[in-house]
Write an enzyme that holds these catalytic residues in place. Structure first.
Site, PDB file in Angstrom:
ATOM      1  N   ARG A   1       0.882  -1.185   0.000  1.00 42.31           N
ATOM      2  CA  ARG A   1       0.000   0.000   0.000  1.00 42.31           C
ATOM      3  C   ARG A   1       0.909   1.220   0.000  1.00 42.31           C
ATOM      4  O   ARG A   1       1.721   1.412   0.903  1.00 42.31           O
ATOM      5  CB  ARG A   1      -0.911   0.001   1.227  1.00 42.31           C
ATOM      6  CG  ARG A   1      -1.609   1.327   1.422  1.00 42.31           C
ATOM      7  CD  ARG A   1      -2.747   1.283   2.390  1.00 42.31           C
ATOM      8  NE  ARG A   1      -3.901   0.601   1.815  1.00 42.31           N
ATOM      9  CZ  ARG A   1      -5.154   0.747   2.278  1.00 42.31           C
ATOM     10  NH1 ARG A   1      -5.404   1.553   3.284  1.00 42.31           N
ATOM     11  NH2 ARG A   1      -6.150   0.094   1.712  1.00 42.31           N
TER      12      ARG A   1
ATOM     13  N   HIS B   1      -7.238   0.886  -6.742  1.00 40.82           N
ATOM     14  CA  HIS B   1      -7.504   0.058  -5.554  1.00 40.82           C
ATOM     15  C   HIS B   1      -8.203  -1.220  -6.039  1.00 40.82           C
ATOM     16  O   HIS B   1      -9.381  -1.451  -5.779  1.00 40.82           O
ATOM     17  CB  HIS B   1      -8.366   0.836  -4.560  1.00 40.82           C
ATOM     18  CG  HIS B   1      -8.360   0.267  -3.172  1.00 40.82           C
ATOM     19  ND1 HIS B   1      -7.632  -0.854  -2.825  1.00 40.82           N
ATOM     20  CD2 HIS B   1      -8.998   0.659  -2.034  1.00 40.82           C
ATOM     21  CE1 HIS B   1      -7.822  -1.106  -1.541  1.00 40.82           C
ATOM     22  NE2 HIS B   1      -8.649  -0.211  -1.033  1.00 40.82           N
TER      23      HIS B   1
ATOM     24  N   GLN C   1     -10.082  -3.738  -3.632  1.00 38.35           N
ATOM     25  CA  GLN C   1     -11.363  -3.208  -3.159  1.00 38.35           C
ATOM     26  C   GLN C   1     -12.464  -3.512  -4.173  1.00 38.35           C
ATOM     27  O   GLN C   1     -13.526  -4.031  -3.837  1.00 38.35           O
ATOM     28  CB  GLN C   1     -11.239  -1.686  -2.976  1.00 38.35           C
ATOM     29  CG  GLN C   1     -12.546  -1.010  -2.597  1.00 38.35           C
ATOM     30  CD  GLN C   1     -13.012  -1.393  -1.205  1.00 38.35           C
ATOM     31  OE1 GLN C   1     -12.235  -1.358  -0.270  1.00 38.35           O
ATOM     32  NE2 GLN C   1     -14.273  -1.779  -1.068  1.00 38.35           N
TER      33      GLN C   1
ATOM     34  N   ASP D   1     -17.014   7.326  -2.021  1.00 34.88           N
ATOM     35  CA  ASP D   1     -15.700   7.235  -1.370  1.00 34.88           C
ATOM     36  C   ASP D   1     -15.433   8.601  -0.728  1.00 34.88           C
ATOM     37  O   ASP D   1     -16.143   9.579  -1.016  1.00 34.88           O
ATOM     38  CB  ASP D   1     -14.640   6.896  -2.466  1.00 34.88           C
ATOM     39  CG  ASP D   1     -13.223   6.717  -1.925  1.00 34.88           C
ATOM     40  OD1 ASP D   1     -13.050   6.588  -0.706  1.00 34.88           O
ATOM     41  OD2 ASP D   1     -12.276   6.708  -2.751  1.00 34.88           O
TER      42      ASP D   1
ATOM     43  N   CYS E   1     -16.435   2.092   0.094  1.00 33.92           N
ATOM     44  CA  CYS E   1     -15.257   1.250   0.369  1.00 33.92           C
ATOM     45  C   CYS E   1     -14.849   1.326   1.836  1.00 33.92           C
ATOM     46  O   CYS E   1     -14.223   0.395   2.341  1.00 33.92           O
ATOM     47  CB  CYS E   1     -14.097   1.675  -0.527  1.00 33.92           C
ATOM     48  SG  CYS E   1     -13.738   3.432  -0.453  1.00 33.92           S
TER      49      CYS E   1
ATOM     50  N   ARG F   1     -14.155  -8.279   1.580  1.00 31.00           N
ATOM     51  CA  ARG F   1     -12.731  -8.090   1.279  1.00 31.00           C
ATOM     52  C   ARG F   1     -11.961  -9.355   1.666  1.00 31.00           C
ATOM     53  O   ARG F   1     -11.038  -9.771   0.984  1.00 31.00           O
ATOM     54  CB  ARG F   1     -12.164  -6.884   2.062  1.00 31.00           C
ATOM     55  CG  ARG F   1     -12.760  -5.528   1.721  1.00 31.00           C
ATOM     56  CD  ARG F   1     -12.397  -5.063   0.344  1.00 31.00           C
ATOM     57  NE  ARG F   1     -10.969  -5.082   0.103  1.00 31.00           N
ATOM     58  CZ  ARG F   1     -10.107  -4.130   0.488  1.00 31.00           C
ATOM     59  NH1 ARG F   1     -10.535  -3.052   1.093  1.00 31.00           N
ATOM     60  NH2 ARG F   1      -8.810  -4.232   0.217  1.00 31.00           N
TER      61      ARG F   1
HETATM   62  N1   CP Z   1     -11.366   0.068   1.980  1.00 32.00           N
HETATM   63  C1   CP Z   1     -10.118  -0.047   2.453  1.00 32.00           C
HETATM   64  O1   CP Z   1      -9.170  -0.322   1.741  1.00 32.00           O
HETATM   65  O2   CP Z   1     -10.022   0.161   3.784  1.00 32.00           O
HETATM   66  P1   CP Z   1      -8.660   0.349   4.577  1.00 32.00           P
HETATM   67  O3   CP Z   1      -8.064   1.654   4.131  1.00 32.00           O
HETATM   68  O4   CP Z   1      -9.060   0.381   6.021  1.00 32.00           O
HETATM   69  O5   CP Z   1      -7.758  -0.790   4.252  1.00 32.00           O
HETATM   70  N1  NVA Z   2      -9.813   6.835  -1.854  1.00 34.80           N
HETATM   71  C1  NVA Z   2      -9.520   6.373  -0.519  1.00 34.80           C
HETATM   72  C2  NVA Z   2      -9.797   4.937  -0.409  1.00 34.80           C
HETATM   73  C3  NVA Z   2      -9.574   4.359   0.959  1.00 34.80           C
HETATM   74  C4  NVA Z   2      -9.817   2.887   1.007  1.00 34.80           C
HETATM   75  C5  NVA Z   2      -8.083   6.703  -0.177  1.00 34.80           C
HETATM   76  O1  NVA Z   2      -7.220   6.526  -1.053  1.00 34.80           O
HETATM   77  O2  NVA Z   2      -7.811   7.143   0.924  1.00 34.80           O
END
Ligand code: CP
Ligand code: NVA
Length: 309
Positions: free
Chosen positions: A108, A135, A138, A229, A269, A297
């Site tokens: 990540r 993502h 997701q 989101d 999400c 997930r």
């Molecule tokens: N939706 C999602 O990826 O959540 P987190 O940021 O908590 O992993």
């Molecule tokens: N768009 C958001 C998604 C989190 C799961 C972010 O990148 O923070």
């Protein structure tokens, strides 16, 4: 089909064909069914998964860690302080070293180029657990939730809000799978033109319909799913104040739902910023499936891990 996945990276849904994505969803459904019966096939026995995260996480981290353990493998977490990706050590060196010790890397990070660089030098599968551009894990889980709730992917989806990573993965998924997707964002926060153009080309082959509609009230008319989101993604939190005026008309609230079908399903999400992109009344209300979506997930990650490893 399983042979086709072994050793591959999972960076962007565009790397997979329609058939492969549908197969991943089948595997997720099968693993969930077995999990509900108390069965967890030990597919990952002897495998070790590294989670290298430069941003916070609840769902992605926990679902990958739990998925790995339930499938008989082991995982460990490396936060931003430990590795200093690209600062303490070059991404290339981290990839080369981790590839000698673990069986997969869930990454990540911020720049999508970091994901690409890691994948270029890693001898083991790299899974994109969110970058600033995509993502994919997701949206794979979300497709699974739609299939589970609606029994088909032949539904109309409206993405309302920020044209960012989650929206991009939705556009890619729609293009690849031939879905109907209407994207409604403020003009200033539209999705990447490059991804949009790719998707329109892809749609000619898949039969997808991917539209832009600046008015969220028009976008939600006659759709089956409303998806939203956060307005300021991780790394962009400092822009929240300047973004709010642009995003206020895009709040998924009771007034917006009044323009949609009475059967509409609401997805997010998460993490959700209650009172910003979604109201308490909607996220806690009868249309919302966000907690089932979060649970899924876990099952989607199991499908990804078991096929790539
Ligand atoms: N939706 C999602 O990826 O959540 P987190 O940021 O908590 O992993
Ligand atoms: N768009 C958001 C998604 C989190 C799961 C972010 O990148 O923070």
């Amino acid at each position: 089909m399983t042979r086709l996945f072994r050793g591959r990276h999972f960076l962007d849904l565009a790397d997979f064909s329609k058939e492969e994505l549908l197969f991943l969803l089948d595997v997720a459904a099968d693993l969930k069914k077995r999990w509900l019966l108390g069965e967890c096939p030990k597919i990952l026995e002897g495998k070790i998964v590294a989670l290298l995260f430069e941003k916070p996480s609840l769902r992605t981290r926990v679902s990958f860690e739990v998925a790995t353990r339930q499938l008989g493998g082991e995982s460990f977490y490396l936060g931003p302080q430990e590795v200093g990706l690209g600062k303490r050590e070059a991404v290339k060196d981290v990839a080369l070293v981790l590839g000698r010790m673990v069986d997969a890397i869930v990454l990540r990070t911020f720049a999508h180029e970091t994901v690409l660089e890691m994948a270029k030098y890693s001898s083991v599968p790299v899974i994109n657990g969110l970058s600033d551009l995509h993502h994919p894990c997701q949206v794979l889980g979300d497709l699974f939730t739609i299939l589970e709730k609606k029994g088909t992917l032949n539904v109309k989806i409206a993405f309302i809000g920020d044209g960012n990573n989650v929206c991009h993965s939705w556009i890619v998924a729609a293009a690849r799978l031939g879905l109907f997707l209407v994207v409604s964002t403020p003009e200033r926060y539209k999705p990447s033109q490059c991804i949009w153009d790719w998707a329109q080309e892809e749609a000619k082959k898949s039969g997808a319909e991917i539209l832009y509609e600046p008015d969220p009230r028009k976008a939600v008319q006659s759709v089956d799913v409303i998806y939203t989101d956060v307005w300021a993604s991780m790394g962009k939190e400092g822009e929240l104040e300047e973004r709010i005026p642009f995003f206020l008309p895009y709040q998924v609230n009771e007034d917006l739902l009044a323009f949609a079908s009475s059967e509409v399903m609401v997805m997010h999400c998460m993490p959700a910023h209650r009172g910003q992109e979604i109201t308490d009344g909607v996220i806690d209300g009868p249309h919302s499936v966000v907690i089932d979506e979060a649970e899924n997930r876990l099952h989607a990650q199991k499908a990804i891990l078991s096929l790539l490893l």
